[in-house]
Design an enzyme around this catalytic site. Structure first.
Site, PDB file in Angstrom:
ATOM      1  N   ALA A 245       0.843  -1.195   0.000  1.00  0.00           N
ATOM      2  CA  ALA A 245       0.000   0.000   0.000  1.00  0.00           C
ATOM      3  C   ALA A 245       0.871   1.235   0.000  1.00  0.00           C
ATOM      4  O   ALA A 245       1.983   1.233   0.556  1.00  0.00           O
ATOM      5  CB  ALA A 245      -0.927   0.019   1.220  1.00  0.00           C
TER       6      ALA A 245
ATOM      7  N   ALA B 167       0.416   3.636   1.785  1.00  0.00           N
ATOM      8  CA  ALA B 167       0.468   4.106   3.166  1.00  0.00           C
ATOM      9  C   ALA B 167       1.497   3.375   4.020  1.00  0.00           C
ATOM     10  O   ALA B 167       1.788   3.815   5.127  1.00  0.00           O
ATOM     11  CB  ALA B 167      -0.909   3.963   3.813  1.00  0.00           C
ATOM     12  N   TYR B 168       2.025   2.263   3.535  1.00  0.00           N
ATOM     13  CA  TYR B 168       2.925   1.481   4.371  1.00  0.00           C
ATOM     14  C   TYR B 168       4.313   2.120   4.414  1.00  0.00           C
ATOM     15  O   TYR B 168       5.049   2.131   3.427  1.00  0.00           O
ATOM     16  CB  TYR B 168       3.030   0.043   3.862  1.00  0.00           C
ATOM     17  CG  TYR B 168       1.744  -0.756   3.946  1.00  0.00           C
ATOM     18  CD1 TYR B 168       0.675  -0.344   4.743  1.00  0.00           C
ATOM     19  CD2 TYR B 168       1.586  -1.933   3.218  1.00  0.00           C
ATOM     20  CE1 TYR B 168      -0.499  -1.068   4.811  1.00  0.00           C
ATOM     21  CE2 TYR B 168       0.414  -2.676   3.289  1.00  0.00           C
ATOM     22  CZ  TYR B 168      -0.629  -2.231   4.082  1.00  0.00           C
ATOM     23  OH  TYR B 168      -1.792  -2.960   4.139  1.00  0.00           O
ATOM     24  N   GLN B 169       4.634   2.649   5.578  1.00  0.00           N
ATOM     25  CA  GLN B 169       5.943   3.249   5.845  1.00  0.00           C
ATOM     26  C   GLN B 169       6.329   4.272   4.774  1.00  0.00           C
ATOM     27  O   GLN B 169       7.411   4.229   4.201  1.00  0.00           O
ATOM     28  CB  GLN B 169       7.003   2.162   5.989  1.00  0.00           C
ATOM     29  CG  GLN B 169       6.729   1.150   7.109  1.00  0.00           C
ATOM     30  CD  GLN B 169       6.481   1.773   8.470  1.00  0.00           C
ATOM     31  OE1 GLN B 169       5.350   1.841   8.923  1.00  0.00           O
ATOM     32  NE2 GLN B 169       7.546   2.239   9.105  1.00  0.00           N
TER      33      GLN B 169
ATOM     34  N   LYS C 261      -2.652  -0.244  -2.612  1.00  0.00           N
ATOM     35  CA  LYS C 261      -3.878   0.425  -2.170  1.00  0.00           C
ATOM     36  C   LYS C 261      -3.686   1.932  -2.162  1.00  0.00           C
ATOM     37  O   LYS C 261      -2.576   2.422  -1.973  1.00  0.00           O
ATOM     38  CB  LYS C 261      -4.258  -0.029  -0.761  1.00  0.00           C
ATOM     39  CG  LYS C 261      -4.255  -1.527  -0.542  1.00  0.00           C
ATOM     40  CD  LYS C 261      -4.607  -1.859   0.903  1.00  0.00           C
ATOM     41  CE  LYS C 261      -4.212  -3.270   1.262  1.00  0.00           C
ATOM     42  NZ  LYS C 261      -2.759  -3.491   1.318  1.00  0.00           N
TER      43      LYS C 261
END
Length: 345
Positions: free
Chosen positions: A58, A60-62, A88
């Site tokens: 995603a 948003a991940y890290q 995502k």
């Protein structure tokens, strides 16, 4: 490894999807327990060796570093056409809305950033990470259809939604001739089974693939009671999701332990073998080699009807937690766990 057709799509995916939330710069995002690029690459390569062809990440991940680690590893270890890459996108921020960025523009900006992070020209599956009450559904579905038509996305999926929201979105898409959601990624595991009330039934009827996250409940279904890990110690968000129900969940976890001992397999294999009877391809996170090895072994384990019933019988209803607890109009403007971090979108 076993493989399966992915809902109403032409994709064929491994029965285990490697979840990449645990990959990324631990100093640059929501989680402090993620692993660095070197160790991420080892796990991705091992997954490929075991037949995993389905990877989920995603933006948003890290702060996008999960996407970057995954993209660079796949570039070195796999052929693009041999893997299924899912990522995502997030809802518009309040700053986006004030700046007049439309839902369609937002989705194009998000996919362009993800493609740059991953270092690829298209993703196989683009997932609507959480319901956006601040953006008209038509704008979301048209925006997604636009990136499909542009060749940047092959198929679209949705995550963290109610069954009525998925049905409503796909009805709109069908009416307008837009791409429809072919998958749903919800919170579903042996100790959290609320997806069975309506979502699982809708997916069976409409042949929508289920790819649940938190397949092992943040490690609670893979470790003996009392065992710990860096994630269990530092993942406050997972504690928020599971601590309140720990007493009632322990009854089920004890049964997983007993059945694993009786059959001479790991708890991971038991928990995932159960879930594999319900869904297309669970998203299984891995921060150590044995995590993905245990997940792969689960595809070879078949549980009897009596064993499945033994695991299921103690379950009691749970309240919604995590992202789904914020899936309300009233909480639309609240801060959520996920953000794009310091990425330039």
């Amino acid at each position: 490894m076993q493989y399966i057709k992915f809902g109403n799509s032409d994709l064929t995916v491994s029965r285990i999807c490697m979840g990449c939330m645990g990959f990324g710069d631990a100093n640059n995002g929501q989680h402090s327990w993620t692993i660095d690029e070197e160790h991420s690459r080892e796990i991705i390569r091992r997954g490929l060796d075991l037949g995993v062809n389905f990877f989920d990440t995603a933006i948003a991940y890290q702060s996008g570093t999960s996407e970057q680690y995954l993209g660079r590893a796949l570039w070195e270890y796999a052929k693009r056409e041999d893997v299924v890459v899912a990522t995502k996108f997030l809802p518009r921020t309040q700053d986006d809305i004030r700046a007049g960025i439309t839902g369609q523009q937002h989705i194009e900006r998000m996919i362009n950033r993800s493609l740059a992070n991953l270092g690829i020209d298209y993703v196989d599956l683009y997932i609507y990470h959480m319901w956006d009450y601040e953006t008209p559904l038509y704008d979301i579905m048209e925006g997604l259809n636009n990136v499909v038509k542009a060749g940047k996305v092959r198929y679209i999926g949705i995550s963290n939604c109610f069954a009525y929201q998925l049905a409503k979105a796909n009805a709109l898409a069908e009416n307008e001739g837009f791409a429809k959601f072919v998958s749903v990624q919800g919170h579903y595991n042996l100790i959290f089974r609320e997806e069975e009330r309506e979502m699982a039934k809708l997916c069976r009827e409409d042949n929508i693939a289920m790819t649940p996250y938190s397949a092992l409940a943040g490690g609670r279904l893979s470790r003996l009671p009392g065992e710990t890990s860096k994630r269990l110690q530092e993942d406050s968000y997972a504690r928020l999701k599971y601590d309140d129900a720990a007493g009632q969940d322990s009854v089920i976890i004890d049964r997983v332990v007993k059945l694993a001992e009786d059959k001479g397999v790991s708890m991971t294999e038991i928990a995932l073998a159960w879930l594999l009877t319900k869904v297309t391809s669970p998203v299984v996170g891995a921060t150590k080699l044995h995590h993905i090895e245990g997940a792969a072994k689960a595809t070879e384990l078949e549980l009897s009807a009596e064993e499945l019933s033994y695991l299921e019988e103690p379950y009691v209803p749970h309240k919604l937690v995590g992202v789904m607890a914020q899936n309300t109009q009233a909480s639309a403007k609240e801060s959520h766990v996920w953000s794009a971090g310091n990425q330039k979108i």
